[in-house]
Design an enzyme around this catalytic site. Structure first.
Site, PDB file in Angstrom:
ATOM      1  N   GLU A  95     -80.765-142.178  38.184  1.00  0.00           N
ATOM      2  CA  GLU A  95     -81.132-140.872  37.648  1.00  0.00           C
ATOM      3  C   GLU A  95     -79.902-139.970  37.543  1.00  0.00           C
ATOM      4  OE1 GLU A  95     -84.304-139.090  39.881  1.00  0.00           O
ATOM      5  OE2 GLU A  95     -85.281-141.024  40.106  1.00  0.00           O
ATOM      6  N   CYS A 108     -75.585-133.543  37.456  1.00  0.00           N
ATOM      7  CA  CYS A 108     -75.845-134.099  38.781  1.00  0.00           C
ATOM      8  C   CYS A 108     -75.919-135.614  38.620  1.00  0.00           C
ATOM      9  CB  CYS A 108     -77.162-133.522  39.316  1.00  0.00           C
ATOM     10  SG  CYS A 108     -77.613-134.184  40.922  1.00  0.00           S
ATOM     11  N   CYS A 115     -80.168-145.928  48.110  1.00  0.00           N
ATOM     12  CA  CYS A 115     -79.279-145.351  49.117  1.00  0.00           C
ATOM     13  C   CYS A 115     -79.583-146.017  50.455  1.00  0.00           C
ATOM     14  CB  CYS A 115     -79.503-143.834  49.221  1.00  0.00           C
ATOM     15  SG  CYS A 115     -78.356-143.020  50.367  1.00  0.00           S
ATOM     16  N   CYS A 119     -82.449-141.151  55.046  1.00  0.00           N
ATOM     17  CA  CYS A 119     -82.945-139.814  55.409  1.00  0.00           C
ATOM     18  C   CYS A 119     -84.463-139.793  55.173  1.00  0.00           C
ATOM     19  CB  CYS A 119     -82.257-138.745  54.559  1.00  0.00           C
ATOM     20  SG  CYS A 119     -80.470-138.694  54.808  1.00  0.00           S
ATOM     21  N   CYS A 122     -86.105-138.091  51.966  1.00  0.00           N
ATOM     22  CA  CYS A 122     -85.466-138.312  50.662  1.00  0.00           C
ATOM     23  C   CYS A 122     -86.071-139.515  49.946  1.00  0.00           C
ATOM     24  CB  CYS A 122     -83.964-138.523  50.861  1.00  0.00           C
ATOM     25  SG  CYS A 122     -83.070-138.827  49.330  1.00  0.00           S
ATOM     26  N   GLY A 183     -77.818-141.810  46.167  1.00  0.00           N
ATOM     27  CA  GLY A 183     -76.701-142.496  46.797  1.00  0.00           C
ATOM     28  C   GLY A 183     -75.825-141.582  47.620  1.00  0.00           C
ATOM     29  N   GLU A 184     -75.002-142.224  48.448  1.00  0.00           N
ATOM     30  CA  GLU A 184     -74.070-141.506  49.306  1.00  0.00           C
ATOM     31  C   GLU A 184     -72.661-141.765  48.764  1.00  0.00           C
ATOM     32  OE1 GLU A 184     -73.769-139.269  51.695  1.00  0.00           O
ATOM     33  OE2 GLU A 184     -71.637-139.760  51.652  1.00  0.00           O
ATOM     34  N   SER A 215     -71.282-134.224  47.562  1.00  0.00           N
ATOM     35  CA  SER A 215     -72.242-133.962  48.633  1.00  0.00           C
ATOM     36  C   SER A 215     -72.376-135.208  49.500  1.00  0.00           C
ATOM     37  CB  SER A 215     -73.596-133.600  48.015  1.00  0.00           C
ATOM     38  OG  SER A 215     -74.540-133.338  49.017  1.00  0.00           O
ATOM     39  N   SER A 238     -74.591-132.278  53.917  1.00  0.00           N
ATOM     40  CA  SER A 238     -76.038-132.198  54.126  1.00  0.00           C
ATOM     41  C   SER A 238     -76.277-132.191  55.627  1.00  0.00           C
ATOM     42  CB  SER A 238     -76.729-133.394  53.473  1.00  0.00           C
ATOM     43  OG  SER A 238     -76.494-133.363  52.089  1.00  0.00           O
ATOM     44  N   LEU A 239     -76.585-131.017  56.156  1.00  0.00           N
ATOM     45  CA  LEU A 239     -76.696-130.893  57.618  1.00  0.00           C
ATOM     46  C   LEU A 239     -78.169-130.990  58.048  1.00  0.00           C
ATOM     47  CD1 LEU A 239     -74.703-130.537  59.967  1.00  0.00           C
ATOM     48  CD2 LEU A 239     -75.247-128.094  59.949  1.00  0.00           C
ATOM     49  N   HIS A 240     -78.973-130.080  57.544  1.00  0.00           N
ATOM     50  CA  HIS A 240     -80.435-130.103  57.743  1.00  0.00           C
ATOM     51  C   HIS A 240     -80.914-129.910  59.173  1.00  0.00           C
ATOM     52  CE1 HIS A 240     -80.307-131.158  53.595  1.00  0.00           C
ATOM     53  NE2 HIS A 240     -80.095-132.447  53.759  1.00  0.00           N
ATOM     54  N   CYS A 357     -84.048-135.679  43.653  1.00  0.00           N
ATOM     55  CA  CYS A 357     -83.397-136.963  43.422  1.00  0.00           C
ATOM     56  C   CYS A 357     -84.268-138.138  43.846  1.00  0.00           C
ATOM     57  CB  CYS A 357     -82.062-137.017  44.155  1.00  0.00           C
ATOM     58  SG  CYS A 357     -82.165-136.494  45.863  1.00  0.00           S
TER      59      CYS A 357
HETATM   60  N1  SAH Z   1     -76.083-138.594  49.859  1.00  0.00           N
HETATM   61  C1  SAH Z   1     -75.608-137.293  49.542  1.00  0.00           C
HETATM   62  C2  SAH Z   1     -75.994-136.748  48.174  1.00  0.00           C
HETATM   63  C3  SAH Z   1     -77.394-136.953  47.668  1.00  0.00           C
HETATM   64  S1  SAH Z   1     -78.730-135.904  48.080  1.00  0.00           S
HETATM   65  C4  SAH Z   1     -75.984-136.309  50.622  1.00  0.00           C
HETATM   66  O1  SAH Z   1     -76.653-136.706  51.563  1.00  0.00           O
HETATM   67  O2  SAH Z   1     -75.559-135.172  50.572  1.00  0.00           O
HETATM   68  C5  SAH Z   1     -78.439-134.264  47.605  1.00  0.00           C
HETATM   69  C6  SAH Z   1     -79.091-133.273  48.563  1.00  0.00           C
HETATM   70  O3  SAH Z   1     -80.522-133.237  48.464  1.00  0.00           O
HETATM   71  C7  SAH Z   1     -78.806-133.600  50.024  1.00  0.00           C
HETATM   72  O4  SAH Z   1     -78.517-132.409  50.728  1.00  0.00           O
HETATM   73  C8  SAH Z   1     -80.109-134.179  50.486  1.00  0.00           C
HETATM   74  O5  SAH Z   1     -80.213-134.165  51.863  1.00  0.00           O
HETATM   75  C9  SAH Z   1     -81.087-133.301  49.758  1.00  0.00           C
HETATM   76  N2  SAH Z   1     -82.449-133.825  49.654  1.00  0.00           N
HETATM   77  C10 SAH Z   1     -82.841-135.105  49.477  1.00  0.00           C
HETATM   78  N3  SAH Z   1     -84.179-135.185  49.419  1.00  0.00           N
HETATM   79  C11 SAH Z   1     -84.645-133.936  49.544  1.00  0.00           C
HETATM   80  C12 SAH Z   1     -85.948-133.370  49.542  1.00  0.00           C
HETATM   81  N4  SAH Z   1     -87.029-134.129  49.422  1.00  0.00           N
HETATM   82  N5  SAH Z   1     -86.051-132.022  49.688  1.00  0.00           N
HETATM   83  C13 SAH Z   1     -84.954-131.249  49.806  1.00  0.00           C
HETATM   84  N6  SAH Z   1     -83.710-131.725  49.800  1.00  0.00           N
HETATM   85  C14 SAH Z   1     -83.544-133.055  49.669  1.00  0.00           C
END
Ligand code: SAH
Length: 370
Positions: A95, A108, A115, A119, A122, A183-184, A215, A238-240, A357
């Site tokens: 995508e 993007c 991936c 996570c 995701c 992907g990462e 990212s 991406s900390l979360h 994504c």
């Molecule tokens: N692998 C990379 C880039 C891809 S994801 C990374 O981890 O940063 C891009 C961003 O979207 C990341 O911050 C990811 O954690 C976030 N993301 C993925 N799925 C999500 C979801 N369902 N809701 C909100 N953010 C999401």
């Protein structure tokens, strides 16, 4: 030679094209001409490369291919966001999303098929990692999106249904790239760096490093390796979650990297590049959206060259997670702001087409109709 076995020139550097041409007995300056056709002009038809001798064009056509991912499906949002499902040469799909900002288009792009990071919130990681994308496949996504915006002069690319999303009017030559698709990127380090090289090179797409955002889920050794290169590319982490009690349960793939190591690596990156690091924090109801966590995040990041981007959690079916309410997100932002950490809430573009994504590919794999 079967077409699939021919080397794709898209993804090669100027020097590599020079090598390929030298092997065909051609002078080095031909490589510059070829790059000018392939990269900025986005040309995929040999016959259109009129400053190359006809004989050379035939030789090239017999030896190489010029292949971008082809458009399989597009979803067009009312706000101009277009989500693409793109087919790769081996039949798999990735995508990419085009966003239109006041300052111009942003693409993007995906760096892997699937991936491997797992996570829990995701959609991209649901089926695990299928494979890395090549630099040419990452760049090819940008070329496809550029073509649909009229940013290339070549055909919309062999094999694709370019133009399906309609011209968006006159667009300048510059664009932004965010590596936030599937992907990462740092787990596909070499291809990602090669992609950035071609994107930036004067013989490539001549884009500023400052227009690129990478990212990552926070692979510490690779962040450090990237920092040593000193490219002024924007880094998003991406900390979360602000601590090691919560973060590994959301992001098991990076459980071995403590939050303080991730932040230290990001600090070094900021120092090496002079670029402020962005921390992405997606908010999920009752999971990581409490006031206490906002304060903890504030303590972690205050005083650093950093900025927090709060992202409304996008519910992915099957995860059991729900996005936090607007009110909770605003409250979280206020608490963070009070700790002195710069914070923004991401404006949601394309929410009507489900631009999060991995969701489109997931549906395509499941055979679901859009
Ligand atoms: N692998 C990379 C880039 C891809 S994801 C990374 O981890 O940063 C891009 C961003 O979207 C990341 O911050 C990811 O954690 C976030 N993301 C993925 N799925 C999500 C979801 N369902 N809701 C909100 N953010 C999401």
């Amino acid at each position: 030679m079967a077409e699939a076995q021919q080397e794709n020139l898209i993804g090669l550097t100027l020097a590599e094209m020079g090598d390929r041409l030298a092997a065909l007995g051609q002078p080095a300056y031909r490589a510059r001409q070829l790059c000018a056709w392939i990269y900025p002009r986005g040309e995929t038809r040999w016959e259109a490369m009129t400053d190359l001798p006809a004989q050379l064009r035939e030789l090239l056509a017999a030896s190489f291919r010029l292949s971008w991912p082809e458009t399989r499906r597009t979803l067009v949002s009312d706000d101009g966001t277009v989500k693409y499902l793109l087919g790769l040469d081996d039949g798999d799909t990735v995508e990419a999303v085009r966003l239109l900002y006041r300052y111009g288009p942003a693409f993007c792009l995906s760096t892997q098929v699937g991936c491997g990071m797992g996570c829990v919130f995701c959609a991209s990681g649901a089926g695990g990692l299928a494979r890395n994308l090549t630099a040419g496949e990452i760049l090819g996504q940008a070329q496809r999106l550029r073509a649909d915006l009229g940013m290339t002069t070549g055909a919309a690319g062999a094999g694709g249904r370019g133009g399906a999303t309609g011209p968006a009017g006159a667009v300048g030559p510059s664009f932004h790239v965010v590596l936030m698709g599937s992907g990462e990127p740092l787990a596909n380090f070499d291809a990602t760096l090669r992609f950035i090289e071609i994107l930036h090179a004067p013989w490539g797409l001549a884009q500023s490093h400052r227009h690129v955002t990478l990212s990552t889920c926070g692979l510490v050794p690779q962040i450090r390796r990237l920092a040593t290169l000193g490219l002024p590319v924007n880094l998003s982490i991406s900390l979360h979650a602000p601590n090691d009690r919560l973060r590994p349960s959301l992001m098991p793939g990076v459980a071995s990297f403590p939050v303080r190591d991730v932040v230290a690596a990001a600090d070094d990156y900021a120092k090496a590049t002079g670029r402020r690091v962005t921390y992405e924090y997606s908010l999920f109801k009752g999971v990581n959206d409490s006031v206490a966590l906002a304060r903890e995040l504030g303590r972690l990041l205050s005083g650093r060259l950093a900025h927090v981007n709060l992202i409304p959690g996008n519910p992915v079916p099957g995860t059991g997670l729900a996005g936090s309410s607007g009110e909770t997100i605003r409250g979280f932002a206020v608490v963070l702001h009070e700790t002195g950490v710069p914070v923004t809430v991401r404006r949601e573009l394309g929410s009507d087409i489900n631009a999060a994504c991995g969701q489109l590919r997931g549906k395509a794999r499941a055979g679901e109709k859009q």
